[in-house]
Design an enzyme around this catalytic site. Structure first.
Site, PDB file in Angstrom:
ATOM      1  CG  HIS A 170      -1.928  -0.920   1.324  1.00  0.00           C
ATOM      2  ND1 HIS A 170      -2.762  -0.901   0.547  1.00  0.00           N
ATOM      3  CD2 HIS A 170      -1.851  -2.059   2.063  1.00  0.00           C
ATOM      4  CE1 HIS A 170      -3.777  -2.019   0.661  1.00  0.00           C
ATOM      5  NE2 HIS A 170      -3.243  -2.651   1.394  1.00  0.00           N
ATOM      6  CB  CYS A 212      -2.163   3.447  -4.471  1.00  0.00           C
ATOM      7  SG  CYS A 212      -3.683   2.527  -4.219  1.00  0.00           S
TER       8      CYS A 212
END
Lengths: 423, 483
Positions: A170, A212
């Protein structure tokens, strides 16, 4: 004060550039021998003699199953293509296979049908669980490990090594979270790569990241011979690909899934190029906009006209992110005159490049004769999306952070003086 | 109750007590600042940067002396031969080469060129026998150049003080009819490898290990050749020949670089296994070398018997190849064609040439490493520099300086010093303490410090201000009646 500092830095810069020019010219003049004998690999030929891979899954916990599947999928692929376990550093929280919630103990699957057990029988996790830290990762890259660390945990590369660095987890703008505990920033990785370059620890690096805002992670690199690719633009999420209803969580991320699917078409002697891999990215399928950075990389990427048109066509809102697009035509021309060979996928995933049978064998020129476009298997049903990121950080223009810092400083001052005035 | 109490009657609101409470907070904070500074600052000792840069410049003038003495027979034929040879050699290398005519005595470290009785060029220890008739300046210089300093070769491994040599006997598939149960590796190593390792012991320290495996499958199918009952390996297949996923080739007990030597026995159903050239025609060679990795010999044994022990004699050709491959990998210069090797495998000339090559390589690598260390420390402001790092850098510099200043060192001594310098510089560069702390943007620092300190500091600042204001008012109040 500011003026003084500015002029000082200008002077230093001038001095540095002068001494650099002096060094270079002195170098040219009297010492051809040293230049020749110790010239660094500049990518003009495939001068690497060994391949290494650093695969990092920076998440832990059951619901991040897919990140472990990502890393294990890459592990399987690099191993299949000829990088031995001794040359693979796998960093993995490794709490999925034997998780009490795992209905299929000691297995990790990357597809809903559970066709291929990625955990298999021959997995060598080098950094496991709480050993997956930013510090350990940076130490592995830079080689600054304690003497007591065993060989299997070391990246024993030299200046003839090509390294594949894969990261997943992440992240956000210019950072990647490590196990909900700490973060690595794009600057840290860039500095680590520079230290590796200075220390003669690589010939070329291929950096791939699936998180991301992944493309921001390679934005700070400044060392030569690095090719980088990421899953999504700044301010954009990267998505998971599919759920398995029995496992109960998403089993793989979309970008990695399609990269792995493409890699299944590559074998050890394949002549597919990096450009072929990049042109296989499809925005409608992946769900995010992958980026490429090749301005630090010396060799052309291959892939022909399709690569030169990278980032156009279905799904792309605007021209896709490719830092180094302008240099590519020149590199391609150089490749045609035989100066530089296009970067093959196997240059970073495969084994050695050439052998010596008594007399020197010339390099076989690459001819991308194999399948270029992967046939799409299965029905093109839209993949299920799961959010994979922290709150997104809107892009800020350069210089704004320091303005903001000063503003907050002023604010505190204002509050203090307001109290004072009220008295 | 008669309303709130008058604050001045509460004991901790007595002026003196209240002020000392506030003051004690501030004293603690002020006393803690040096501690906070101490624990959050990074130890960055200054490195001798200017010396390192100066040394990097100086090493380019680093020259190793080479003395060559031509026999009087040569100088008799051509008086200026020595000078001409020297001129030609000077052009092509960075060594300090002196060629002179025979002065009747030979110095310890010099090389002699003697007339040869026959037409061949022969090397014996540090003596070169050269046919008189061929001795023109260019031919002699060309021959000498190859002995004095080897060319750069991409196959040569990077210098390391220690290497591990791993010899493996690999049966592709011993269930396929024939199995090589054992091999007399220790004898083969003693005969063919140890002469080399002992001759090169001044350069490297070798550890040797060997193993035999009974199942070592290839990761691909070799080509079946149509013309005869044979199988072939294309040049591409050779690059992926080593199936490292399934072959365990060396133990991982140390961090020393490993050189691999494989004796591969193809399974009975795939014999003979030949190496093809680019046109797809079988070559006579049965061995190949992977640059900087090791060498491979393919042994096409006769089909019977089903169980074999390879004796020293059987292994002779394989180990001769291994020894050649080892020499290539370690960078021992090849004697140019026409030169006949003497009984001793690496001759004195070759070892000296290698010593020079490695010494120069080490000096260049050391000064590169030092320069990288210094420039990285300048470039990355968060990188700590401890005392060990500084000492290692200093010691490496000292070693480099001693190399360029002393002219009477032996070649072995020069190599030993250059090796120490390299080891020290690498130790400094890769010191575990040299890990730059994580990069924190200014926003992060504010984000960390503000919630921690702002909530505590603001009341303290405000309280202090109020107290100061009150004190000033009080003083004025006292002063007014007086005036």
């Amino acid at each position: 004060m500011n003026l003084f500092r500015t002029s000082l830095s200008i002077w230093l810069w001038l001095l540095a550039s002068y001494s650099f020019i002096f060094l270079v010219s002195a170098n040219d003049g009297n010492d051809m021998y040293h230049n020749d004998l110790y010239a660094r690999g500049n990518g003009s030929s495939s001068s690497h003699t060994n391949n290494w891979a650093v695969l990092v899954c920076s998440s832990r916990y059951w619901f991040n199953y897919r990140h472990m599947a990502n890393a294990l999928g890459m592990y399987r692929t690099v191993k299949r293509l000829g990088i031995p376990d001794s040359n693979i550093i796998l960093m993995l929280a490794d709490d999925a296979a034997c998780n009490s919630r795992n209905k299929f103990p000691a297995s990790v699957y990357a597809n809903p049908g559970r066709h291929l057990d990625l955990y298999g029988e021959n997995i060598e996790v080098d950094y496991r669980g709480y050993e997956v830290t930013v510090e350990n990762f940076l130490r592995v890259l830079t080689g600054r490990l304690d003497e007591s660390i065993p060989r299997s945990k070391r990246l024993l590369t030299d200046r003839n090594s090509n390294i594949f660095v894969y990261m997943t987890g992440h992240g956000g703008k210019e950072f990647l979270k490590f196990q909900d505990n700490e973060e690595i920033s794009a600057h840290d990785i860039a500095d680590a790569f520079e230290q590796m370059w200075q220390g003669g620890r690589y010939n070329e690096i291929f950096f791939m990241i699936d998180t991301c805002q992944a493309n921001t992670m390679y934005s700070q690199f400044y060392s030569p011979n690095i090719l980088a690719t990421g899953a999504s633009l700044e301010g954009e999420n990267s998505y998971s690909h599919e759920n398995d209803n029995d496992v109960g969580v998403s089993v793989i991320d979309s970008y990695t899934h399609y990269v792995l699917q493409y890699m299944e078409r590559v074998n050890k002697t394949s002549k597919l190029t990096m450009g072929d891999l990049f042109t296989s990215f499809s925005v409608p399928k992946i769900g995010s906009h992958p980026g490429v950075r090749s301005d630090l990389f010396q060799r052309p990427l291959g892939g022909g006209d399709a690569m030169l048109k990278y980032g156009t066509g279905e799904g792309w809102r605007e021209l896709g992110e490719w830092v180094g697009r302008e240099q590519e035509p020149l590199k391609v021309r150089q490749a045609q005159t035989g100066e530089r060979r296009a970067a093959l996928v196997t240059d970073f995933f495969g084994g050695v490049v050439d052998v010596d049978i008594g007399e020197d064998t010339d390099q076989v020129e690459s001819s991308a004769s194999e399948v270029k476009q992967p046939a799409i298997k299965g029905s093109p049903k839209p993949p299920q999306r799961t959010r994979q990121t922290l709150p997104r950080n809107p892009g800020l223009p350069k210089g704004l952070p320091s303005v903001r810092a000063w503003a907050s400083f002023l604010l505190i001052g204002v509050i203090v003086s307001a109290v004072y005035v009220q008295r | 109750m008669d309303g709130p109490r008058n604050p001045s009657t509460i004991f901790f609101q007595y002026e003196r007590i209240r002020r000392s409470i506030i003051a004690s907070y501030w004293i603690v904070i002020i006393l803690a600042i040096p501690l906070w500074w101490q624990t959050t600052s990074i130890e960055r000792l200054s490195l001798p940067s200017s010396e390192v840069y100066a040394q990097a410049e100086a090493h380019r003038g680093f020259q190793l002396p080479v003395r060559i003495i031509l026999d009087s027979e040569f100088t008799k034929r051509d008086n200026s031969l020595a000078l001409e040879v020297q001129t030609v050699l000077k052009d092509s290398s960075a060594l300090d080469i002196r060629v002179s005519g025979s002065s009747g005595r030979s110095e310890g470290d010099s090389y002699l060129v003697l007339p040869s009785e026959s037409q061949e060029i022969r090397v014996e220890g540090r003596e070169l026998f050269f046919p008189l008739e061929k001795a023109s300046a260019s031919v002699l210089a060309k021959t000498l150049a190859s002995f004095i300093l080897p060319d750069k070769d991409h196959r040569v491994v990077q210098y390391s003080p220690r290497y591990r040599l791993s010899f493996s006997l690999l049966n592709e598939d011993s269930s396929g009819g024939q199995v090589v149960e054992a091999w007399d590796a220790s004898n083969g190593i003693a005969r063919h490898i140890e002469p080399i390792t002992s001759a090169l012991s001044v350069l490297h320290n070798f550890t040797i290990e060997s193993q035999a495996q009974f199942y070592a499958p290839l990761a691909f199918e070799p080509l079946k050749l149509s013309e005869d009952e044979a199988y072939g390996l294309t040049p591409e297949q050779l690059t992926v020949f080593v199936n490292s996923a399934e072959w365990t080739l060396s133990s991982s007990s140390s961090n020393d670089p490993v050189l691999h030597f494989l004796l591969f026995v193809p399974s009975a159903s795939r014999r003979p296994l030949k190496i093809l050239n680019k046109e797809g025609k079988p070559t006579n060679s049965n061995s190949f070398l992977i640059p900087q990795w090791g060498g491979i010999v393919i042994a096409n044994l006769p089909e019977s018997p089903s169980k074999i022990r390879l004796s020293t004699d059987d292994l002779k050709s394989s180990f001769t190849t291994f020894s050649q491959q080892l020499l290539t990998l370690l960078g021992v210069p090849r004697l140019s064609s026409g030169a006949v090797r003497s009984r001793q495998q690496p001759t004195g000339w070759q070892i000296d040439a290698l010593l020079r090559y490695r010494a120069i390589e080490n000096v260049v690598r050391t000064s590169d490493t030092l320069r990288s260390t210094v420039s990285l420390v300048e470039q990355i402001p968060n990188m700590p520099v401890g005392e060990k790092v500084r000492n290692d850098v200093r010691d490496a510099l000292k070693a480099l300086k001693s190399l360029s200043s002393s002219s009477n060192m032996t070649l072995t001594g020069i190599l030993a010093t250059s090796r120490d310098a390299l080891t020290l510089s690498q130790k400094a560069f890769f010191h575990p303490g040299m890990l730059a702390l994580l990069y924190f943007p200014v926003e992060h620092k504010y984000a960390v410090y503000t919630p921690l300190f702002a909530s505590a500091i603001i009341p303290l600042v405000v309280a202090a201000m109020r107290e100061v204001v009150a004190w000033r008012k009080q003083r004025r109040g006292v002063q007014v009646p007086q005036g």
